[in-house]
Design an enzyme around this catalytic site. Structure first.
Site, PDB file in Angstrom:
ATOM      1  N   HIS A 160      12.618 143.069   7.003  1.00 43.64           N
ATOM      2  CA  HIS A 160      11.457 143.331   6.151  1.00 43.64           C
ATOM      3  C   HIS A 160      10.176 143.450   6.970  1.00 43.64           C
ATOM      4  O   HIS A 160       9.424 144.407   6.819  1.00 43.64           O
ATOM      5  CB  HIS A 160      11.324 142.234   5.093  1.00 43.64           C
ATOM      6  CG  HIS A 160      12.371 142.332   4.034  1.00 43.64           C
ATOM      7  ND1 HIS A 160      13.651 141.852   4.221  1.00 43.64           N
ATOM      8  CD2 HIS A 160      12.351 142.890   2.802  1.00 43.64           C
ATOM      9  CE1 HIS A 160      14.364 142.105   3.139  1.00 43.64           C
ATOM     10  NE2 HIS A 160      13.611 142.733   2.262  1.00 43.64           N
ATOM     11  N   ASP A 211      18.373 146.046  16.127  1.00 41.83           N
ATOM     12  CA  ASP A 211      18.840 145.123  15.088  1.00 41.83           C
ATOM     13  C   ASP A 211      20.342 144.944  15.291  1.00 41.83           C
ATOM     14  O   ASP A 211      21.001 145.793  15.905  1.00 41.83           O
ATOM     15  CB  ASP A 211      18.546 145.676  13.691  1.00 41.83           C
ATOM     16  CG  ASP A 211      18.457 144.564  12.660  1.00 41.83           C
ATOM     17  OD1 ASP A 211      17.351 144.287  12.160  1.00 41.83           O
ATOM     18  OD2 ASP A 211      19.498 143.945  12.350  1.00 41.83           O
ATOM     19  N   ALA A 226       6.035 136.137  16.304  1.00 44.58           N
ATOM     20  CA  ALA A 226       5.574 135.544  15.045  1.00 44.58           C
ATOM     21  C   ALA A 226       6.796 135.328  14.148  1.00 44.58           C
ATOM     22  O   ALA A 226       6.688 135.406  12.928  1.00 44.58           O
ATOM     23  CB  ALA A 226       4.555 136.439  14.363  1.00 44.58           C
ATOM     24  N   GLU A 230       6.336 122.159  16.285  1.00 43.65           N
ATOM     25  CA  GLU A 230       5.018 122.365  15.691  1.00 43.65           C
ATOM     26  C   GLU A 230       4.538 121.057  15.079  1.00 43.65           C
ATOM     27  O   GLU A 230       5.357 120.282  14.569  1.00 43.65           O
ATOM     28  CB  GLU A 230       5.099 123.455  14.603  1.00 43.65           C
ATOM     29  CG  GLU A 230       5.505 124.814  15.185  1.00 43.65           C
ATOM     30  CD  GLU A 230       5.610 125.920  14.143  1.00 43.65           C
ATOM     31  OE1 GLU A 230       5.439 125.652  12.932  1.00 43.65           O
ATOM     32  OE2 GLU A 230       5.877 127.075  14.555  1.00 43.65           O
ATOM     33  N   HIS A 290       0.966 129.019  13.292  1.00 40.17           N
ATOM     34  CA  HIS A 290       1.969 129.441  12.296  1.00 40.17           C
ATOM     35  C   HIS A 290       1.293 129.916  11.002  1.00 40.17           C
ATOM     36  O   HIS A 290       1.571 129.397   9.915  1.00 40.17           O
ATOM     37  CB  HIS A 290       2.955 128.300  12.004  1.00 40.17           C
ATOM     38  CG  HIS A 290       4.255 128.801  11.428  1.00 40.17           C
ATOM     39  ND1 HIS A 290       5.446 128.170  11.631  1.00 40.17           N
ATOM     40  CD2 HIS A 290       4.543 129.885  10.651  1.00 40.17           C
ATOM     41  CE1 HIS A 290       6.408 128.838  11.009  1.00 40.17           C
ATOM     42  NE2 HIS A 290       5.879 129.871  10.407  1.00 40.17           N
ATOM     43  N   GLY A 347       1.049 133.388  10.379  1.00 38.65           N
ATOM     44  CA  GLY A 347       1.372 134.809  10.241  1.00 38.65           C
ATOM     45  C   GLY A 347       1.441 135.264   8.793  1.00 38.65           C
ATOM     46  O   GLY A 347       0.994 136.349   8.437  1.00 38.65           O
TER      47      GLY A 347
HETATM   48  P1  NAI Z   1      14.658 139.727   7.559  1.00 42.75           P
HETATM   49  O1  NAI Z   1      15.855 138.908   7.285  1.00 42.75           O
HETATM   50  O2  NAI Z   1      14.211 140.720   6.570  1.00 42.75           O
HETATM   51  O3  NAI Z   1      14.846 140.495   8.967  1.00 42.75           O
HETATM   52  C1  NAI Z   1      15.415 139.916  10.103  1.00 42.75           C
HETATM   53  C2  NAI Z   1      16.164 141.004  10.841  1.00 42.75           C
HETATM   54  O4  NAI Z   1      16.610 140.502  12.107  1.00 42.75           O
HETATM   55  C3  NAI Z   1      17.417 141.470  10.092  1.00 42.75           C
HETATM   56  O5  NAI Z   1      17.380 142.868   9.943  1.00 42.75           O
HETATM   57  C4  NAI Z   1      18.558 141.006  10.969  1.00 42.75           C
HETATM   58  O6  NAI Z   1      19.669 141.856  10.917  1.00 42.75           O
HETATM   59  C5  NAI Z   1      17.906 141.040  12.351  1.00 42.75           C
HETATM   60  N1  NAI Z   1      18.582 140.227  13.357  1.00 42.75           N
HETATM   61  C6  NAI Z   1      19.257 139.075  13.206  1.00 42.75           C
HETATM   62  N2  NAI Z   1      19.726 138.650  14.407  1.00 42.75           N
HETATM   63  C7  NAI Z   1      19.310 139.552  15.314  1.00 42.75           C
HETATM   64  C8  NAI Z   1      19.492 139.677  16.724  1.00 42.75           C
HETATM   65  N3  NAI Z   1      20.160 138.759  17.416  1.00 42.75           N
HETATM   66  N4  NAI Z   1      18.955 140.746  17.338  1.00 42.75           N
HETATM   67  C9  NAI Z   1      18.286 141.696  16.636  1.00 42.75           C
HETATM   68  N5  NAI Z   1      18.089 141.636  15.294  1.00 42.75           N
HETATM   69  C10 NAI Z   1      18.597 140.573  14.658  1.00 42.75           C
HETATM   70  O7  NAI Z   1      13.489 138.684   7.864  1.00 42.75           O
HETATM   71  P2  NAI Z   1      11.922 138.937   7.803  1.00 42.75           P
HETATM   72  O8  NAI Z   1      11.401 138.608   6.464  1.00 42.75           O
HETATM   73  O9  NAI Z   1      11.619 140.246   8.416  1.00 42.75           O
HETATM   74  O10 NAI Z   1      11.415 137.755   8.779  1.00 42.75           O
HETATM   75  C11 NAI Z   1      11.650 137.806  10.182  1.00 42.75           C
HETATM   76  C12 NAI Z   1      11.250 136.481  10.807  1.00 42.75           C
HETATM   77  O11 NAI Z   1       9.867 136.209  10.573  1.00 42.75           O
HETATM   78  C13 NAI Z   1      12.017 135.276  10.263  1.00 42.75           C
HETATM   79  O12 NAI Z   1      12.367 134.436  11.336  1.00 42.75           O
HETATM   80  C14 NAI Z   1      10.993 134.553   9.437  1.00 42.75           C
HETATM   81  O13 NAI Z   1      11.234 133.158   9.391  1.00 42.75           O
HETATM   82  C15 NAI Z   1       9.716 134.841  10.190  1.00 42.75           C
HETATM   83  N6  NAI Z   1       8.492 134.711   9.405  1.00 42.75           N
HETATM   84  C16 NAI Z   1       7.389 134.163  10.010  1.00 42.75           C
HETATM   85  C17 NAI Z   1       6.211 134.002   9.306  1.00 42.75           C
HETATM   86  C18 NAI Z   1       5.008 133.421   9.973  1.00 42.75           C
HETATM   87  O14 NAI Z   1       4.180 132.828   9.280  1.00 42.75           O
HETATM   88  N7  NAI Z   1       4.852 133.569  11.251  1.00 42.75           N
HETATM   89  C19 NAI Z   1       6.109 134.378   7.887  1.00 42.75           C
HETATM   90  C20 NAI Z   1       7.305 135.042   7.371  1.00 42.75           C
HETATM   91  C21 NAI Z   1       8.450 135.158   8.109  1.00 42.75           C
END
Ligand code: NAI
Length: 413
Positions: A161, A181, A238, A269, A292, A294
């Site tokens: 996402h 991915d 992030a 954290e 944190h 983001g």
């Molecule tokens: P998502 O689940 O939509 O996307 C994650 C993607 O990473 C998926 O397409 C998955 O197939 C891929 N993936 C998994 N393992 C992988 C690997 N070894 N190599 C390459 N790709 C891989 O998650 P979303 O919503 O995009 O969030 C991503 C990250 O951001 C999560 O860790 C989430 O916790 C973090 N996040 C951080 C925030 C902040 O405040 N800094 C706020 C929201 C989310």
């Protein structure tokens, strides 16, 4: 066990922790007049007193829903976590009590993507160190190390996402997008996939991580991977703190191999504002450190209010568990002219047959039936044509099936 087809104004909604007004408005718009919204996170004793007459409970991260607290919710249909994380809820206990839990995993996607794009611009212009210098009285007007992002390659690791949203806005700024991915993803716009992490690291002018926290992503960027990045490239994380070896990143920045970094998440954290934040990245002038945040924007909070309330209303109105974090997911069509019986049970053999038999014995025609099980719990939804009189003893018989956890029925509204 709850047996219920209440008029909506009899359904009690309790929202805790000052949940965004969007949630209250959505409930009211959908006909839920009995909504109470509190500022605080009540402790376990107060929760146990309040819960017995609550049907829908909304919380944020401070309300702890233990097995004991959940058990006090005799009428509790569902819980909404108006946040991303759900570890404040005993999800297993909620499931065994027949209570689906929902959250808002994607309400802050845009907020993260925007912050990362802003950081890319700041890093390419050398703003962190110049701002630091200006605060101290320096006046560094040199163009050396100040570049536009147009035409540069962004390497996005994790094209979910956030990664794909970032892809769109980075491309709109003229960047060339490469991504990686573990699952096949549709490349958006002119973005192109890489075959391996090493390939992406070697070609990107800036690498940004958007992967989940998994055993496979732990320290996925370590000293060896940082060496594979182009000299003078930038690095951003992030996503989750555990995916980067922070001391190795600090070394790579100090050596000049990495020209700058932005880091929002850390392996350890602080638990709250009173705990001091410590990181090997502190003091490095070309590193942007953020606590944190983001996904923390007013818009994200507003989105969360609407997103979670909508899932709760959907479950209450129609029985759909799509998006539940602890429950079998059943996506249901609208009830056209049907009475809908919902039966949550321990996943034991024969339950479905008993339910079907109970209707066929009465000569009632089943219009649709939906079942999902996960080895622990089963959820069967049966639509029967017309406004069936529940007084026919159906409810009583459904509830008497030995593995039953909860039953509920809905007339078409
Ligand atoms: P998502 O689940 O939509 O996307 C994650 C993607 O990473 C998926 O397409 C998955 O197939 C891929 N993936 C998994 N393992 C992988 C690997 N070894 N190599 C390459 N790709 C891989 O998650 P979303 O919503 O995009 O969030 C991503 C990250 O951001 C999560 O860790 C989430 O916790 C973090 N996040 C951080 C925030 C902040 O405040 N800094 C706020 C929201 C989310």
């Amino acid at each position: 066990m709850e047996k219920l087809s209440l008029p909506k104004n009899k359904i009690k909604v309790l929202l805790l922790e000052n949940i965004h007004k969007n949630a209250v408005e959505l409930f009211k718009r959908q006909g839920y007049a009995n909504v109470e919204s509190l500022r605080d996170a009540p402790d376990a004793d107060e929760l146990k007193q309040r819960l017995p007459d609550v049907h829908i409970l909304g919380i944020r991260s401070r309300t702890k829903l233990t097995r004991e607290v959940l058990a006090a919710g005799e009428k509790l249909l569902t819980v909404g976590c108006f946040c991303i994380g759900t570890n404040q809820v005993d999800l297993g206990a909620a499931k065994r009590l027949g209570v689906p839990v929902f959250n808002a995993p994607y309400s802050n996607t845009r907020s993260v993507a925007e912050l990362v794009l802003a950081e890319i611009i700041m890093l390419f212009r050398g703003i962190p160190q110049r701002s630091w210098g200006a605060h101290e009285g320096a006046w560094d007007k040199t163009v050396k190390g100040a570049r536009e992002i147009r035409g540069k390659i962004i390497g996005i690791v994790g094209y979910g996402h956030i990664g794909s949203q970032l892809s769109v806005i980075a491309e709109a700024m003229g960047m060339r997008v490469r991504f990686l991915d573990v699952v096949e993803k549709l490349a958006i716009g002119n973005a192109a996939p890489c075959r391996s992490l090493d390939e992406l690291l070697a070609m990107a002018d800036v690498v940004t991580l958007h992967v989940p926290e998994l055993p496979a992503t732990k320290n996925m960027i370590d000293a060896a991977k940082l060496k594979k990045m182009k000299k003078g490239a930038f690095f951003i994380n992030a996503s989750r703190g555990t995916v980067v070896d922070i001391p190795a990143l600090a070394e790579a920045v100090k050596s000049g191999h990495i020209a700058g970094a932005a880091v929002d998440v850390f392996p350890k954290e602080p638990a709250g504002p009173k705990e001091k934040f410590k990181s090997p990245l502190q003091g490095l002038r070309n590193v942007i450190l953020t606590p944190h945040i983001g996904g923390s924007t007013e818009e994200a909070q507003a989105n969360i209010g609407g997103e979670v309330a909508e899932k709760l209303v959907k479950y209450s109105d129609n029985g759909s568990t799509l998006g539940a974090v602890n429950f079998v997911e059943v996506a249901l069509p609208p009830q056209s002219g049907a009475t809908r019986f919902m039966h949550i049970h321990r996943d034991e053999p024969g339950v479905m047959a008993r339910i079907s038999e109970l209707f066929s014995r009465r000569g009632i025609n089943i219009a649709g039936q939906y079942l999902r099980t996960d080895g622990e719990i089963g959820y069967v939804v049966t639509d029967v044509i017309g406004r069936i009189q529940v007084g026919m003893g159906i409810r009583k018989e459904l509830a008497a099936i030995p593995a039953t956890v909860r039953t509920r029925f809905l007339y078409e509204n």
